[in-house]
Design an enzyme around this catalytic site. Structure first.
Site, PDB file in Angstrom:
ATOM      1  N   HIS A  14      18.127 -20.679  12.349  1.00  7.67           N
ATOM      2  CA  HIS A  14      18.270 -19.632  11.329  1.00  7.67           C
ATOM      3  C   HIS A  14      17.734 -20.059   9.981  1.00  7.67           C
ATOM      4  CE1 HIS A  14      21.783 -21.591   9.394  1.00  7.67           C
ATOM      5  NE2 HIS A  14      22.201 -21.867  10.627  1.00  7.67           N
TER       6      HIS A  14
ATOM      7  N   CYS B  65      23.680 -26.173  13.567  1.00 12.82           N
ATOM      8  CA  CYS B  65      22.565 -25.252  13.771  1.00 12.82           C
ATOM      9  C   CYS B  65      21.286 -25.835  13.180  1.00 12.82           C
ATOM     10  CB  CYS B  65      22.864 -23.903  13.114  1.00 12.82           C
ATOM     11  SG  CYS B  65      24.161 -22.960  13.953  1.00 12.82           S
TER      12      CYS B  65
END
Length: 187
Positions: free
Chosen positions: A147, A163
């Site tokens: 992301h 992440c």
């Protein structure tokens, strides 16, 4: 000047409504040239149309085929927090909403507890930034994402909860290239 209950309530509502906007001015970050997405030579055996993340290097590679790939600088999680293995991109979202996982809240309640109700896409404190690729393994959500981030100065560091973070403009470039079903290899 005469104060009325209605006037005080309206002023309070205005302060609450503008609070986050006034809280901190945007941070201007000069992106170093070496952080820009760059087409490079890679192992010719790598299949085109895959994402390869190298944790030790803080780099993500979008393979083009014929021994070429686009290299992106990324931020990853501290040791023991990163996904490793093979997954598929099963979902994509523009300006995704975010809710911390129960595990994140349990590990760092002071950091993530205040956001247990989630944040809408585009919120200044939403760590998913402008785009997200959702990683699934065997049809199940891994809860790991590739992301964007509202904190571009974190690139090249172990900063996230696991992440893979990219500068918003860079994740937008990657997002446009990556179809659903893309293989992601993280080592």
């Amino acid at each position: 000047m005469k104060l009325s209950r209605r006037g005080v309530l309206a002023a309070a509502a205005a302060i609450v409504a503008t609070g986050p906007v006034l809280a901190a001015p945007p941070r201007v970050v000069k992106i170093p040239r070496e952080w820009l997405p760059t087409e490079i030579n890679v192992n010719e055996a790598l299949a085109p149309g895959q994402i390869h993340v190298r944790i030790a290097q803080n780099r993500l590679y979008w393979t083009l085929g014929n021994g070429r790939a686009i290299r992106y600088v990324v931020a990853l999680g501290a040791a023991g927090r990163n996904f490793t293995g093979t997954a598929q991109v099963a979902r994509k979202a523009e300006w995704p909403a975010w809710t911390p996982t129960a595990n994140m809240i349990r590990q760092e309640p002071a950091v993530y507890g205040p956001y247990s109700g989630g944040l809408p896409g585009g919120h200044a404190r939403n760590p998913l930034g402008s785009r997200a690729l959702y990683l699934y393994q065997n049809g199940r959500d891994t809860y790991y994402r590739i992301h964007g981030t509202p904190q571009p100065w974190t690139m090249g560091r172990k900063f996230s909860s696991g992440c893979v973070r990219l500068i918003n403009e860079h994740v937008e470039d990657l997002y446009d290239r990556v179809p659903i079903g893309t293989t992601v290899v993280v080592i």
